[in-house]
Design an enzyme around this catalytic site. Structure first.
Site, mmCIF file in Angstrom:
data_model
loop_
_atom_site.group_PDB
_atom_site.id
_atom_site.type_symbol
_atom_site.label_atom_id
_atom_site.label_comp_id
_atom_site.label_asym_id
_atom_site.label_seq_id
_atom_site.Cartn_x
_atom_site.Cartn_y
_atom_site.Cartn_z
ATOM 1 N N ARG A 89 -3.375 -1.841 4.969
ATOM 2 C CA ARG A 89 -3.843 -2.418 3.762
ATOM 3 C C ARG A 89 -3.255 -3.412 2.978
ATOM 4 O O ARG A 89 -3.456 -4.912 3.290
ATOM 5 C CB ARG A 89 -3.902 -1.116 2.665
ATOM 6 C CG ARG A 89 -5.488 -0.627 2.775
ATOM 7 C CD ARG A 89 -5.086 0.589 2.039
ATOM 8 N NE ARG A 89 -4.259 1.587 2.309
ATOM 9 C CZ ARG A 89 -4.543 3.209 1.290
ATOM 10 N NH1 ARG A 89 -5.668 3.050 0.640
ATOM 11 N NH2 ARG A 89 -3.699 3.547 1.772
ATOM 12 N N ASP A 123 2.386 2.770 3.163
ATOM 13 C CA ASP A 123 3.901 2.267 3.738
ATOM 14 C C ASP A 123 4.014 0.455 4.676
ATOM 15 O O ASP A 123 5.278 0.066 4.740
ATOM 16 C CB ASP A 123 3.557 2.299 5.849
ATOM 17 C CG ASP A 123 4.512 4.532 5.470
ATOM 18 O OD1 ASP A 123 4.985 4.964 4.100
ATOM 19 O OD2 ASP A 123 3.454 5.237 5.969
ATOM 20 N N GLY A 124 2.616 -0.284 4.246
ATOM 21 C CA GLY A 124 2.847 -1.862 3.942
ATOM 22 C C GLY A 124 2.671 -2.236 5.513
ATOM 23 O O GLY A 124 3.194 -2.791 5.496
ATOM 24 N N CYS A 180 0.568 -1.390 0.021
ATOM 25 C CA CYS A 180 -0.205 -0.336 0.052
ATOM 26 C C CYS A 180 0.770 1.214 0.185
ATOM 27 O O CYS A 180 1.586 1.130 -0.369
ATOM 28 C CB CYS A 180 -0.669 -0.064 1.213
ATOM 29 S SG CYS A 180 -0.517 -0.177 2.655
#
Length: 578
Positions: A345, A341-342, A339
């Site tokens: 989501r 920053d990971g 997404c």
């Protein structure tokens, strides 16, 4: 205790709106360092209601009435308590105290730091080893000749929000890992989340590239090439960007963005369209308002549900998981998920895909492992997202709520596929917010290590495991076809329901109704008892007589069991500890 202005107020009226209580109880209100406690005056019941301060999301003080001064406590598990205090001064003091107590400023103020169950130091330290993530990777068949463990992030050197132990493609050399991390937001380079042993395809996760409009990085391109090569059966990988494409494009102006298919020749880019944390926060508030409607017309209810957009967002998260699961299981293609920053989501998409792909994650223990792996260890920002401390309200968002709801929606479509019931999901939801245990404290593994949470707090998983009898789904059978292999849900809009068990407390009547799961459990238990009784009658020794039970003894047991089950457990008593 210095924040408590008035520790005790008598003749307080309490209305627990979330349990459907119609008539207020009269009793005494106590404020402790960790809980608000209400004790009924009724000498026969002396019912106690405990509310953990960290579960209070807001304290409202409506205008004073002739009968007294009101306070409304709204909780993070969507319970609502209405208090009527006889004197305005007491009301002002309690309001000021609760506002401060429900917004702790330091981790040391949280309940888990003072919670001390009857276990010794060795047992506490052992409880933190209850979930073994390396054993889960081993269960998947990792490490192998395609995926290996890397020491690149030991001591959190490359990425301080990632776990120290990670798996990467065998061909990814340390220089490639470090170079890729420098080209990824927050240093979150591609790492293995799930390996599918049958197709050899993998689910990997990372953050967005720092590409801007035309930037590129040789090491990052080599890293994605290495991910592709780790799956011998495919000559490309899917890159799933879980954001709406417009949002991803807007990030390019800030020097971030998404992968260019011109630079990464081995990828197929797929945008999913899950909205950001601010949209989700607003949407959940609208669904809470729908749940609090008093006797709404069908039109009002449906309009409120549609207007919230909540089920549309749940569908988007589930669709992301479905796309990933199909790619891995049906096409045999590896997937890289990110997404911005990971950690929001990305966690949702990877964990939903894992639930769809792997029956193990649909068991009680497996589901704990999954949350520990994809949420806790990979740096989902629990303390920021769930307002554990008084901080920026714009950081708060119901990210894991949506994951838990996706799993609930799946359990409604596949009632025999999950070992656990709705109560298990609601218990996890409560523990995420309550700060009763240290499991969900902090925003990443490094932060938890630096806070020495293993020494100072307790882990929630052994407790949930100990209580697992409460969380068993009576319809689950591990050998059934529905419990095996990937789940393929229908994600048409009509298939999504409002999760009344979590949000719509107002619908509950004054007498708690027995849930279908409890009823089925009682029927199952009675069937087993009858089978045992039949077996005892049939096991007659040669020349002997059948063993007869005292008439009524078994029946009395069963009827008392039915009564105990029929009483039902309202969520207040269930979660009293929190």
């Amino acid at each position: 205790m210095e924040h408590i202005r008035t520790p005790k107020v008598e003749n307080v009226r309490l209305l627990d709106r979330s349990s459907g209580q119609r008539k207020p109880s009269v009793g005494t209100l106590y404020l402790s360092a960790t809980h608000t406690i209400f004790v009924e005056n009724n000498p026969e019941t002396r019912k106690e209601t405990w509310v953990l301060h960290s579960m209070v999301s807001s304290v409202e003080r409506p205008p004073t009435m002739p009968t007294g001064s009101q306070l409304i406590l709204r909780c993070k598990d969507f319970r609502v308590f209405q208090l009527l205090l006889p004197h305005e001064k007491d009301c002002l003091d309690v309001h000021a105290s609760l506002v401060r107590l429900s917004r702790p400023e330091k981790y040391s103020e949280l309940y888990c730091m003072s919670f001390n169950p009857n276990v010794n130091k060795a047992e506490r330290e052992e409880s933190w080893k209850f979930i073994d993530l390396m054993a889960d990777y081993k269960r998947m068949g990792v490490p192998n000749n395609l995926w290996v463990s890397t020491a690149a992030n030991s001591e959190y050197r490359v990425c301080d929000t990632y776990p120290a132990e990670l798996f990467v493609p065998k061909s990814a050399m340390p220089a490639i890992i470090v170079g890729s991390s420098r080209f990824r937001s927050r240093g979150r380079f591609p790492a293995l989340s799930y390996f599918h042993q049958d197709t050899l395809a993998a689910v990997c996760r990372c953050s967005q590239p720092l590409s801007g409009f035309s930037g590129r990085c040789q090491e990052d391109e080599a890293m994605l090439q290495a991910v592709m090569k780790s799956n011998p059966g495919s000559d490309f990988i899917y890159v799933v960007d879980t954001r709406p494409k417009l949002n991803a494009m807007a990030n390019r102006a800030a020097g971030k963005g998404y992968e260019s298919e011109d630079h990464y020749t081995n990828i197929k880019l797929q945008f999913i369209g899950i909205e950001n944390i601010h949209v989700m926060r607003s949407s959940q508030q609208k669904i809470i308002d729908v749940g609090e409607m008093r006797s709404p017309s069908m039109t009002d209810f449906l309009w409120g549900l549609e207007n919230s957009g909540w089920l549309k967002h749940i569908k988007a998260v589930l669709d992301a998981g479905v796309f990933i699961a199909r790619a891995v299981a049906d096409e045999g293609v590896s997937v890289l998920v990110h997404c911005s920053d990971g950690w929001d989501r990305t966690a949702q998409a990877c964990s939903v895909a894992s639930v769809l792909l792997d029956p193990y994650y649909r068991t009680i223990k497996g589901f704990m492992v999954l949350i520990e792996k994809d949420w806790v260890s990979f740096g989902h920002k629990f303390s920021h997202r769930y307002a554990h401390l008084d901080g920026d309200p714009k950081e708060v968002s119901p990210v894991i709520d949506q994951f838990l709801e996706c799993v609930w929606q799946l359990s409604e479509q596949f009632p025999c596929a999950f070992e656990f019931n709705e109560r298990f999901l609601i218990a996890i939801h409560t523990h995420v917010y309550s700060c009763g245990y240290g499991t969900f404290l902090g925003n990443c593994q490094k932060e938890r290590r630096d806070m020495r949470l293993c020494e100072r707090t307790h882990c929630v998983w052994p407790q949930l495991w100990k209580d697992r009898a409460d969380y068993i789904n009576p319809l689950y059978k591990a050998e059934q076809s529905q419990s095996q292999g990937p789940l393929k849900p229908n994600t048409s809009p009509y298939c999504f329901k409002m999760w009344k068990g979590l949000y719509n407390h107002m619908e509950k009547s004054t007498l708690p109704r027995q849930s279908p799961a409890d009823f089925l459990s009682a029927v199952k238990e009675e069937s087993q008892q009858l089978e045992e009784e039949l077996t005892n009658h049939q096991e007659v020794p040669p020349g002997g007589t059948a063993h007869h039970h005292h008439p009524g003894s078994r029946q009395e047991d069963r009827s008392s069991d039915r009564e105990a089950n029929h009483v039902g457990k309202d969520r207040g008593s269930e979660e009293e500890e929190d």
